[in-house]
Design a protein around this motif. Structure first.
Motif, PDB file in Angstrom:
ATOM      1  N   ARG A  75       0.840  -1.081   0.036  1.00  0.00           N
ATOM      2  CA  ARG A  75       0.133  -0.155  -0.084  1.00  0.00           C
ATOM      3  C   ARG A  75       1.028   1.257   0.080  1.00  0.00           C
ATOM      4  O   ARG A  75       0.466   2.238  -0.592  1.00  0.00           O
ATOM      5  N   ILE A  97      -4.085  -4.753  -4.450  1.00  0.00           N
ATOM      6  CA  ILE A  97      -3.897  -3.834  -3.366  1.00  0.00           C
ATOM      7  C   ILE A  97      -2.884  -2.782  -4.034  1.00  0.00           C
ATOM      8  O   ILE A  97      -3.216  -1.695  -3.952  1.00  0.00           O
ATOM      9  N   ARG A 100      -5.202  -0.453  -6.553  1.00  0.00           N
ATOM     10  CA  ARG A 100      -6.371  -0.221  -5.898  1.00  0.00           C
ATOM     11  C   ARG A 100      -6.401   0.743  -4.615  1.00  0.00           C
ATOM     12  O   ARG A 100      -6.817   1.637  -4.378  1.00  0.00           O
ATOM     13  N   GLU A 101      -5.249   0.165  -3.868  1.00  0.00           N
ATOM     14  CA  GLU A 101      -4.932   0.735  -2.436  1.00  0.00           C
ATOM     15  C   GLU A 101      -3.838   1.452  -2.398  1.00  0.00           C
ATOM     16  O   GLU A 101      -3.606   1.995  -0.919  1.00  0.00           O
ATOM     17  N   SER A 102      -3.044   1.650  -3.204  1.00  0.00           N
ATOM     18  CA  SER A 102      -1.804   2.464  -2.797  1.00  0.00           C
ATOM     19  C   SER A 102      -1.979   3.724  -3.369  1.00  0.00           C
ATOM     20  O   SER A 102      -2.684   4.064  -4.319  1.00  0.00           O
TER      21      SER A 102
END
Ligand code: GLC
Length: 741
Positions: A75, A97, A100-102
């Motif tokens: 992330r 991850i 989409r999440e970093s």
């Protein structure tokens, strides 16, 4: 060009449409490459120093299932790539991850050692090289890439194109042999095969790693620039010209400077002379190993040295992430060097389509197991076949299959196998039972494994031999004796294999030796006892069926050695393209005269106790038929520099079986401003001839192919006489000569 329709040319309007389509494709490709730079600029402008150093870092610490720590690291952009870690599901989760999440959504790059196959295992590269078949090798690389890409792998650390002339070095197994022309041709074929299927390739280990002193892995290499440029670098230049997307810097110190901190290699040659715009990954911790090499005081200095030299991504060690941001802030590291490295990495991620994952390219279908069977069969080299004992008659009674390697799936696959499945391997024992029926195959391992020194299994082996009409004796090296960090000072058969040969030969039946190994071994005792010798390397998943086909004539051996075989380890290095020296030994001059104290003959470059020639020379391989080479002719007696000459010769199949032959073209420059090798490979072609068929082969040889580096390290073709051979190997052949004006 598109083929014209029957009876005329395309209608005008259709021609226009085709032209527009081709233009659009070209623009799109261009756009893609042009498009990537502004995208990279935009990303770079937003990245922190830590995120840049993160992109430059590759980890092997992914475990199944993903730990919370790894997820958190992904992330915050701690890693740009993972290698040899996790499962397909883990990789998919990690990628989700990362994108989409970093903060920046930069995708991860997953690398893996797909050296000679992913799930379907092909012969080790030294075996593939013996096929001299670039097209088939490319097919195998395509098949491997498809299997790997289907599991979420984006990048393989292959081809390994280190030239080596030292069988003591365990990694000779991964190499394509001793010759720069053959290695360059086959290495480029692997690059194309991998990358056509969307798997980034990696030219490694740049450069000179295979010249390790004493054949000891990771050891020092001393390579004068002329030798470096004429022998060790050409395969890497060919990979660059084939469009390889990445390079890997080696572990070795080259002339005192580690390859991983070597500006001459990474900036002057790779980027300056060859214009390479992909990225360079270090080898496994080779950045921080520069401290042990003694060229960096600590990890921070090692990181700085690698960065300045031109390494873009650090494999496993963490000096880039740990130290580069601070070094930049302290004004000790140029931030532009980080941007340059990150740019190259992002460029490759964009070229691989990681930012917009698409369906894999729709390319022609491949049958991996069929390609594996063909390539295994074409990689086997027939070294001896006395009295035409091979192929064995299909109507033969019982055969004895002896030796632990006849039924050892893991060993058969060879070194550098991560995803191959032993349960899918068909061993020679299984294949022979399948071909002949189990009743006709008597099986006795004789030894537990290739290192076993016990004779406990000998009586059963001897009994099997006595009960059979012929013995197929499997000898060689297990997989664990081959590959990285597997150097051997002795090249003989390990364990009690020589004694097993004696025991089996005493039964008095014809012995056919099949040797499975990851390097040239010395086995003169076997060669004298056996009627025939097949060298099968580690032949991979389909090695069994391939060998059964060859033993019983469903296929005819066509392999040619890609490396010279020494008579003894004391002879190493022995290779065909050597210099003549001022005191060349006369043929068969070696040997200590017995009887009265007679002076050994001549003050020449020989050994007293062994012949200087190799046991088996580069390019050598027999067939079940015979080929006759004749009538070499040249398109001209002489050519001006810059022109080309055509070398023709007739090859006839003078035997009774249809078969393939690898015809080789060699040249020699007998007088030049710098001593030149006694032969150099400049071309080859694999042909198939029916019994009695004769064909004229034509090779075009440009004067540029005769160039070398002169005393001022300028690449020149000097005028004068040149010798040329069209040959079955590096020793024989039909000869001719011509002049360059
Ligand atoms: C190894 C090898 C290299 C391999 C890398 C990743 O030590 O030297 O060839 O690709 O590490 O496994």
């Amino acid at each position: 060009m598109l083929a014209q329709p029957r009876g005329g040319s395309w209608p005008r309007r259709l021609r226009r449409r085709i032209a527009l389509i081709l233009l659009a494709c070209f623009m799109n490709l261009q756009a893609q490459s042009v498009d990537s730079e502004p995208r990279i600029d935009a990303l770079l402008a937003r990245m922190t120093l830590e995120e840049k150093a993160g992109q430059m870092s590759q980890s092997t610490s992914m475990r199944s299932p993903l730990s919370e720590e790894i997820k958190e690291q992904i992330r915050r952009g701690r890693w740009g790539s993972f290698l040899n870690a996790g499962s397909a599901a883990d990789r998919a989760e990690a990628q989700r991850i990362a994108t989409r999440e970093s903060r920046l959504g930069i995708p991860l790059l997953f690398g893996r050692d797909v050296i000679h196959g992913y799930r379907t295992i092909f012969p080790i590269p030294l075996g593939q090289a013996a096929s001299w078949n670039p097209e088939l090798i490319r097919q195998a690389a395509r098949a491997a890439a498809r299997e790997a890409a289907a599991d979420g792998i984006h990048w393989t650390f292959a081809p390994m194109i280190d030239i080596t002339r030292d069988p003591r070095w365990g990694r000779i197994a991964e190499s394509l042999g001793e010759d720069p022309y053959l290695t360059a041709t086959l290495g480029a074929a692997m690059v194309r095969g991998f990358q056509e299927e969307g798997l980034a390739a990696c030219a490694k280990h740049y450069a000179g790693y295979g010249a390790a002193e004493g054949g000891r892995d990771y050891n020092t290499t001393w390579i004068p620039e002329r030798l470096l440029r004429e022998v060790y670098l050409p395969p890497f230049q060919a990979a660059r010209e084939a469009g390889v997307l990445t390079f890997m810097s080696g572990f070795n110190a080259l002339n005192g400077i580690p390859a991983t901190g070597n500006e001459f290699l990474l900036r002057r040659v790779l980027r300056g002379e060859w214009g390479f715009d992909g990225f360079v990954v270090s080898d496994y911790e080779s950045v921080t190993e520069m401290v042990r090499h003694g060229v960096a005081r600590d990890a921070a200095e090692a990181a700085l040295r690698a960065l300045r030299a031109g390494v873009d991504m650090e494999m496993v060690s963490t000096s880039f992430y740990d130290h580069l941001p601070a070094l930049v802030r302290a004004g000790k590291a140029d931030p532009k060097l980080l941007d340059e490295a990150v740019r190259r990495i992002l460029r490759i991620k964009l070229r691989l389509g990681l930012f917009e994952p698409e369906a894999p390219p729709a390319t022609a279908s491949i049958q991996p197991l069929e390609v594996a069977r063909r390539l295994s069969a074409q990689s086997v080299v027939l070294l001896k076949n006395r009295d035409g004992v091979l192929p064995l008659p299909k109507g033969i009674g019982k055969i004895a299959v002896i030796g632990p390697l006849a039924d050892s799936p893991v060993d058969q696959m060879g070194t550098w196998v991560m995803d191959g499945r032993a349960e899918e391997v068909i061993t020679p024992l299984a294949a022979l039972r399948n071909l002949l029926g189990p009743d006709r195959v008597l099986w006795a391992p004789g030894l537990k494994n290739s290192r076993d020194g016990s004779r406990a299994g000998f009586p059963a082996a001897a009994s099997a031999a006595r009960s059979a009409e012929a013995v197929v004796l499997f000898l060689g090296e297990e997989q664990i004796l081959s590959g990285e960090a597997r150097s051997r000072a002795f090249l003989g058969l390990p364990g009690a294999q020589d004694a097993l040969v004696e025991e089996v030969a005493a039964a008095g039946r014809p012995v056919i030796a099949v040797i499975l190994a990851g390097r040239p071994l010395t086995f003169s005792s076997v060669a004298s006892r056996a009627r025939a010798v097949l060298y099968a390397w580690h032949p991979g998943t389909m090695g069994g069926p391939a060998l059964a086909d060859l033993l019983f004539g469903n296929a005819v051996p066509s392999g040619k050695l890609a490396v010279s075989f020494p008579r003894t380890a004391g002879q190493v290095p022995v290779y065909y393209s050597h210099l003549h020296t001022g005191r060349p030994p006369a043929p068969d001059e070696s040997g200590i005269p017995t009887g009265t104290p007679v002076e050994p003959k001549g003050f020449t470059s020989k050994y007293l106790d062994v012949d200087v020639t190799p046991e088996y020379p580069f390019g050598f391989g027999l067939s079940y038929t015979t080929f006759e080479y004749s009538n070499l002719r040249l398109s001209a007696a002489g050519v001006p520099r810059g022109a080309a000459i055509t070398v023709s010769a007739d090859i006839a199949n003078t035997g009774r079986l249809e078969a393939e032959e690898v015809v080789q073209l060699y040249v020699r420059d007998p007088v030049a401003s710098v001593a030149r090798p006694v032969r150099e490979l400049k071309g080859f072609e694999r042909i198939r001839l029916k019994p009695g068929e004769k064909r004229t082969l034509r090779f075009s040889l440009s004067t540029g192919q005769l160039a070398f580096y002169d005393e001022r390290m300028q690449r020149v073709t000097e005028p004068g006489l040149f010798q040329v051979w069209v040959a079955p190997d590096s020793v024989r052949g039909v000869a001719g000569s011509f002049t360059v004006r």
